[in-house]
Design an enzyme around this catalytic site. Structure first.
Site, PDB file in Angstrom:
ATOM      1  N   CYS A  18      -8.962 -27.611  11.201  1.00 54.71           N
ATOM      2  CA  CYS A  18     -10.184 -28.411  11.260  1.00 54.71           C
ATOM      3  C   CYS A  18      -9.892 -29.910  11.204  1.00 54.71           C
ATOM      4  O   CYS A  18     -10.675 -30.711  11.714  1.00 54.71           O
ATOM      5  CB  CYS A  18     -11.124 -28.000  10.135  1.00 54.71           C
ATOM      6  SG  CYS A  18     -11.831 -26.339  10.366  1.00 54.71           S
ATOM      7  N   ASP A  33      -2.031   8.364  -2.691  1.00 59.35           N
ATOM      8  CA  ASP A  33      -3.353   8.961  -2.830  1.00 59.35           C
ATOM      9  C   ASP A  33      -3.799   9.558  -1.513  1.00 59.35           C
ATOM     10  O   ASP A  33      -3.204   9.301  -0.461  1.00 59.35           O
ATOM     11  CB  ASP A  33      -4.366   7.912  -3.294  1.00 59.35           C
ATOM     12  CG  ASP A  33      -4.561   6.809  -2.246  1.00 59.35           C
ATOM     13  OD1 ASP A  33      -3.580   6.451  -1.569  1.00 59.35           O
ATOM     14  OD2 ASP A  33      -5.688   6.304  -2.111  1.00 59.35           O
ATOM     15  N   ASP A  57       0.858  -1.179   0.000  1.00 57.03           N
ATOM     16  CA  ASP A  57       0.000   0.000   0.000  1.00 57.03           C
ATOM     17  C   ASP A  57       0.898   1.234   0.000  1.00 57.03           C
ATOM     18  O   ASP A  57       2.050   1.171   0.416  1.00 57.03           O
ATOM     19  CB  ASP A  57      -0.890  -0.039   1.242  1.00 57.03           C
ATOM     20  CG  ASP A  57      -1.979   1.019   1.212  1.00 57.03           C
ATOM     21  OD1 ASP A  57      -2.069   1.753   0.219  1.00 57.03           O
ATOM     22  OD2 ASP A  57      -2.738   1.093   2.194  1.00 57.03           O
ATOM     23  N   SER A  58       0.361   2.355  -0.440  1.00 53.22           N
ATOM     24  CA  SER A  58       1.187   3.567  -0.557  1.00 53.22           C
ATOM     25  C   SER A  58       1.433   4.251   0.774  1.00 53.22           C
ATOM     26  O   SER A  58       2.312   5.103   0.878  1.00 53.22           O
ATOM     27  CB  SER A  58       0.505   4.561  -1.504  1.00 53.22           C
ATOM     28  OG  SER A  58      -0.661   5.100  -0.897  1.00 53.22           O
ATOM     29  N   GLY A  59       0.654   3.911   1.783  1.00 56.67           N
ATOM     30  CA  GLY A  59       0.700   4.630   3.045  1.00 56.67           C
ATOM     31  C   GLY A  59      -0.385   5.682   3.152  1.00 56.67           C
ATOM     32  O   GLY A  59      -0.608   6.244   4.223  1.00 56.67           O
ATOM     33  N   GLY A  60      -1.091   5.944   2.051  1.00 61.45           N
ATOM     34  CA  GLY A  60      -2.119   6.984   2.054  1.00 61.45           C
ATOM     35  C   GLY A  60      -3.243   6.710   3.036  1.00 61.45           C
ATOM     36  O   GLY A  60      -3.715   7.616   3.724  1.00 61.45           O
ATOM     37  N   PHE A  61      -3.686   5.453   3.123  1.00 59.40           N
ATOM     38  CA  PHE A  61      -4.790   5.132   4.021  1.00 59.40           C
ATOM     39  C   PHE A  61      -4.380   5.308   5.473  1.00 59.40           C
ATOM     40  O   PHE A  61      -5.153   5.799   6.301  1.00 59.40           O
ATOM     41  CB  PHE A  61      -5.279   3.703   3.782  1.00 59.40           C
ATOM     42  CG  PHE A  61      -6.459   3.324   4.646  1.00 59.40           C
ATOM     43  CD1 PHE A  61      -7.740   3.676   4.262  1.00 59.40           C
ATOM     44  CD2 PHE A  61      -6.278   2.640   5.835  1.00 59.40           C
ATOM     45  CE1 PHE A  61      -8.836   3.347   5.065  1.00 59.40           C
ATOM     46  CE2 PHE A  61      -7.362   2.306   6.641  1.00 59.40           C
ATOM     47  CZ  PHE A  61      -8.645   2.663   6.247  1.00 59.40           C
ATOM     48  N   CYS A  67     -14.570 -28.003   6.118  1.00 59.60           N
ATOM     49  CA  CYS A  67     -13.241 -27.439   5.871  1.00 59.60           C
ATOM     50  C   CYS A  67     -12.161 -28.492   6.065  1.00 59.60           C
ATOM     51  O   CYS A  67     -12.193 -29.267   7.022  1.00 59.60           O
ATOM     52  CB  CYS A  67     -13.000 -26.260   6.830  1.00 59.60           C
ATOM     53  SG  CYS A  67     -11.381 -25.485   6.660  1.00 59.60           S
ATOM     54  N   ASP A 125      -8.248  -7.348  -0.535  1.00 59.95           N
ATOM     55  CA  ASP A 125      -7.521  -7.585   0.714  1.00 59.95           C
ATOM     56  C   ASP A 125      -8.384  -7.094   1.850  1.00 59.95           C
ATOM     57  O   ASP A 125      -9.257  -6.245   1.664  1.00 59.95           O
ATOM     58  CB  ASP A 125      -6.182  -6.834   0.721  1.00 59.95           C
ATOM     59  CG  ASP A 125      -6.372  -5.341   0.989  1.00 59.95           C
ATOM     60  OD1 ASP A 125      -6.261  -4.943   2.170  1.00 59.95           O
ATOM     61  OD2 ASP A 125      -6.668  -4.586   0.053  1.00 59.95           O
ATOM     62  N   GLY A 185     -10.735   4.208  -1.052  1.00 63.09           N
ATOM     63  CA  GLY A 185     -11.693   5.051  -0.368  1.00 63.09           C
ATOM     64  C   GLY A 185     -12.970   4.348   0.038  1.00 63.09           C
ATOM     65  O   GLY A 185     -14.000   5.001   0.270  1.00 63.09           O
ATOM     66  N   CYS A 202      -8.844 -27.645   6.308  1.00 62.07           N
ATOM     67  CA  CYS A 202      -7.606 -26.990   6.723  1.00 62.07           C
ATOM     68  C   CYS A 202      -6.958 -27.756   7.866  1.00 62.07           C
ATOM     69  O   CYS A 202      -7.582 -28.601   8.519  1.00 62.07           O
ATOM     70  CB  CYS A 202      -7.860 -25.538   7.116  1.00 62.07           C
ATOM     71  SG  CYS A 202      -8.567 -25.298   8.769  1.00 62.07           S
ATOM     72  N   GLN A 211     -10.287   7.394  -6.599  1.00 57.64           N
ATOM     73  CA  GLN A 211     -10.919   7.999  -5.431  1.00 57.64           C
ATOM     74  C   GLN A 211     -12.135   8.805  -5.892  1.00 57.64           C
ATOM     75  O   GLN A 211     -12.626   8.599  -6.987  1.00 57.64           O
ATOM     76  CB  GLN A 211      -9.897   8.862  -4.672  1.00 57.64           C
ATOM     77  CG  GLN A 211      -8.801   8.086  -3.968  1.00 57.64           C
ATOM     78  CD  GLN A 211      -9.297   7.351  -2.725  1.00 57.64           C
ATOM     79  OE1 GLN A 211     -10.445   7.493  -2.292  1.00 57.64           O
ATOM     80  NE2 GLN A 211      -8.417   6.541  -2.132  1.00 57.64           N
ATOM     81  N   HIS A 228      -7.301 -20.939  10.343  1.00 58.05           N
ATOM     82  CA  HIS A 228      -8.582 -21.395   9.791  1.00 58.05           C
ATOM     83  C   HIS A 228      -9.235 -20.307   8.940  1.00 58.05           C
ATOM     84  O   HIS A 228      -9.692 -20.570   7.823  1.00 58.05           O
ATOM     85  CB  HIS A 228      -9.549 -21.822  10.893  1.00 58.05           C
ATOM     86  CG  HIS A 228     -10.946 -21.970  10.358  1.00 58.05           C
ATOM     87  ND1 HIS A 228     -11.333 -23.044   9.580  1.00 58.05           N
ATOM     88  CD2 HIS A 228     -12.021 -21.121  10.411  1.00 58.05           C
ATOM     89  CE1 HIS A 228     -12.589 -22.881   9.198  1.00 58.05           C
ATOM     90  NE2 HIS A 228     -13.024 -21.719   9.679  1.00 58.05           N
TER      91      HIS A 228
END
Length: 379
Positions: A325, A127, A73-77, A320, A282, A232, A322, A205, A351
């Site tokens: 489980c 952004d 991520d750019s760090g903007g958030f 499941c 994500d 956003g 995994c 945005q 899980h």
């Protein structure tokens, strides 16, 4: 997507590894879960341990011993979330660290430099994430700034993207004559990468205003990024509005390039967005919820702290397969939560990530088969 460190099939869910770690899960287990790409965060890694340290270590892949793909991520958030600690100008954002109060400045160029130093496969343009709610004039001003920053990010990234850290590790490995364990570690994130460079995605945005979102998408497509994100979202707006913004924006982005919706969502949401044509998603939800005892299953959400599971010998999810489980009972998982054992976070997170990644695998299989998926509509 053919990336420097991995080939990634889409639609894909990316586990969030904010500070160089997907919380509670070691990298070899992420590989067993077949995670092909994870997310790292520029803001957090810049503050600690520092991007220059990571560059000297050969990049984030080698630093954290992760041989597959990474998106940063750019760090903007994160800067957006520091509303009381930041000052925005056309040049960039001045902010105070949430760790020690020290003052820092992020410009589009600096964000690109940090991401290049980290050596991510996919970097994001810097952004400004517009808060919710925001009136039209505020969203307009924010969008204008983001578009200027996108152009600056692209120009700087184009000039410097070949300054990738994995070349330094490759040179050191080539100069080494002793097959020591330390030298073997130089291979992490360096083998077969000669001549390969990262990619930069633009971020749409515009707040919750459809005309601003359309303008943002149009202007970014004109800049010709190799991929596009819709940012956003997941900033407090109702789910129906999130869906509306995605539905309005997605058709305006090239279908032959990756389209990424940032920060979503619940299992049913990621299936729905994949059916709409979203390639990448994500969210911290599967890991964060796990640490609080919320498990996602084929039977719905399960609060493992509930007393009714105290003597339940069944798995968290009977459908499941995994490793959690297959081995552990609901009663044991509940006990770990009640006893505040660290293993609780590990098993719950494993899980939930397995459930998310398997959900996306089923969606991909449905797309490939051209059939109606058992977990969604026709894809």
């Amino acid at each position: 997507m053919t990336l420097p460190h991995a080939v990634v099939e889409t639609p894909v869910f990316m586990p969030v590894g904010t500070a160089g770690s997907v919380k509670a899960v070691p990298q070899h287990l992420l590989e067993e879960l077949d995670a092909r790409i994870i997310l790292g965060n520029t803001y957090h890694l810049y503050l600690r341990p520092g991007h220059e340290l990571i560059r000297r270590m050969g990049g984030l892949h080698r630093f954290m011993s992760w041989p597959r793909a990474i998106l940063t991520d750019s760090g903007g958030f994160q800067v957006f979330s520091l509303s009381e600690l930041r000052k925005i100008s056309e040049d960039g954002v001045e902010f105070r660290s949430h760790l020690d109060g020290s003052t820092h400045f992020f410009s589009p160029e600096h964000s690109m430099d940090v991401q290049i130093a980290l050596g991510s496969d996919i970097a994001m343009a810097f952004d400004e994430c517009t808060e919710y709610p925001a009136d039209y004039s505020r969203a307009r001003k924010s969008l204008d700034l983001t578009l200027k920053w996108a152009a600056r990010s692209k120009e700087h990234f184009k000039r410097h993207k070949h300054e990738r850290p994995w070349d330094q590790s490759a040179e050191r490995r080539a100069q080494s004559t002793q097959p020591t364990q330390a030298n073997r570690r130089l291979e992490w994130g360096t083998l077969g990468l000669e001549g390969k460079a990262p990619s930069l995605f633009g971020i749409v945005q515009g707040g919750m205003y459809k005309d601003l979102r359309r303008e943002s998408a149009k202007r970014l497509v004109e800049m010709d990024f190799p991929g596009y994100a819709i940012g956003g979202l997941s900033v407090g707006e109702p789910r129906d509005l999130t869906r509306e913004v995605i539905a309005e924006t997605l058709p305006l982005l090239p279908a032959d390039k990756p389209r990424y919706v940032m920060g979503v969502g619940y299992p049913d949401e990621i299936v729905e967005y994949a059916a709409m044509g979203v390639d990448m998603m994500d969210c911290v939800l599967p890991t964060r919820a796990a640490r609080h005892g919320l498990l996602f299953t084929s039977e719905g959400r399960l609060n493992i702290k509930n007393k009714k599971f105290a003597e339940d010998q069944g798995p968290a999810d009977p459908e499941c397969g995994c490793l959690v489980c297959r081995r552990y009972s609901r009663a044991y998982l509940r006990h770990l939560m009640a006893a505040q054992e660290p293993l609780s976070a590990v098993l719950n997170t494993l899980h939930n990530l397995a459930f998310y990644l398997e959900t996306m695998r089923k969606v991909r299989d449905g797309i490939e088969a051209g059939a109606t998926s058992s977990i969604g509509g026709r894809l």
